[in-house]
Scaffold this motif. Structure first.
Motif, PDB file in Angstrom:
ATOM      1  N   LEU A 159      18.265  -7.369   6.767  1.00  0.00           N
ATOM      2  CA  LEU A 159      17.039  -7.628   6.012  1.00  0.00           C
ATOM      3  C   LEU A 159      15.751  -7.339   6.777  1.00  0.00           C
ATOM      4  N   ARG A 160      15.824  -7.097   8.065  1.00  0.00           N
ATOM      5  CA  ARG A 160      14.617  -6.949   8.880  1.00  0.00           C
ATOM      6  C   ARG A 160      13.716  -5.799   8.405  1.00  0.00           C
ATOM      7  N   ARG A 162      13.443  -4.592   5.381  1.00  0.00           N
ATOM      8  CA  ARG A 162      12.830  -5.044   4.129  1.00  0.00           C
ATOM      9  C   ARG A 162      11.683  -6.018   4.418  1.00  0.00           C
ATOM     10  N   TRP A 163      11.900  -6.951   5.360  1.00  0.00           N
ATOM     11  CA  TRP A 163      10.847  -7.894   5.723  1.00  0.00           C
ATOM     12  C   TRP A 163       9.649  -7.165   6.328  1.00  0.00           C
ATOM     13  N   GLN A 165       8.578  -4.226   5.692  1.00  0.00           N
ATOM     14  CA  GLN A 165       7.853  -3.473   4.679  1.00  0.00           C
ATOM     15  C   GLN A 165       7.167  -4.352   3.644  1.00  0.00           C
ATOM     16  N   SER A 166       7.496  -5.632   3.642  1.00  0.00           N
ATOM     17  CA  SER A 166       6.929  -6.539   2.649  1.00  0.00           C
ATOM     18  C   SER A 166       5.616  -7.140   3.157  1.00  0.00           C
ATOM     19  N   ALA A 171       8.010 -12.992   4.330  1.00  0.00           N
ATOM     20  CA  ALA A 171       8.598 -11.880   5.063  1.00  0.00           C
ATOM     21  C   ALA A 171       8.081 -11.846   6.506  1.00  0.00           C
TER      22      ALA A 171
END
Length: 178
Positions: A159-160, A162-163, A165-166, A171
């Protein structure tokens, strides 16, 4: 090596074998916490047993490591063992679960160091205890923190990106905790 050539040195990528060993360490520490939850049995947390949480917490009083901590255990923890027992059960269960899946591992490594310090202050001078076991527990948690161990075959690694980019606060928080 000159300054100019030192600036061009590229760090080696973390090899697959290293990532596997980091994941093995993380999961091994997680299983240690999960196993230790098994003997912290509600509702009385071992008040009537010879080897329950009450016995081990009382070792802080019987064999003090740090007198103010011993006084706190005697005056606050032991009379309210059910409250502290549930807290201990939830913290150690969380440590085991979150380290096992590799989520928020840096946060849980810090929690593990804190729990290790509490255990150490309770039993370090108890008879037949191997003091190095508590030092090694702390060092294992430091290694988990330093390597961001959840990024090696854990949920943090999945998930890193995705976090990162959020734009959300959650995040950003998870980036710090992982």
């Amino acid at each position: 090596m000159s300054r100019a050539s030192a600036a061009t040195v590229v760090p080696l990528p973390v090899a697959r074998a290293n990532r596997i060993m980091i994941a093995v360490l993380r999961c091994g520490v997680a299983l240690m916490w999960i196993q230790n939850v098994a003997w912290k049995v509600p509702p009385d947390f071992g008040r009537a047993q010879e080897n329950g949480l009450y016995f081990w917490a009382s070792q802080a009083v019987a064999h003090p490591v740090l007198p103010p901590y011993s006084a706190f255990v005697k005056a606050v923890v032991l009379p309210n063992l059910e409250v502290f027992g549930w807290f201990t059960l939830l913290v150690e269960g969380g440590l085991g679960a979150f380290l096992l899946i590799g989520l928020a591992t840096r946060f849980w490594a810090i929690v593990g160091i804190g729990q290790t310090v509490a255990i150490t202050l309770s039993v370090l001078f108890a008879p037949h205890e191997w003091q190095w076991s508590y030092y090694l527990m702390a060092l294992a948690h430091l290694a988990i923190f330093a390597t961001a161990a959840g990024q090696s075959y854990g949920v943090d690694g999945v998930l890193r990106l995705r976090w990162a980019q959020s734009p959300g606060r959650a995040a950003r928080l998870m980036m710090r905790l992982s």
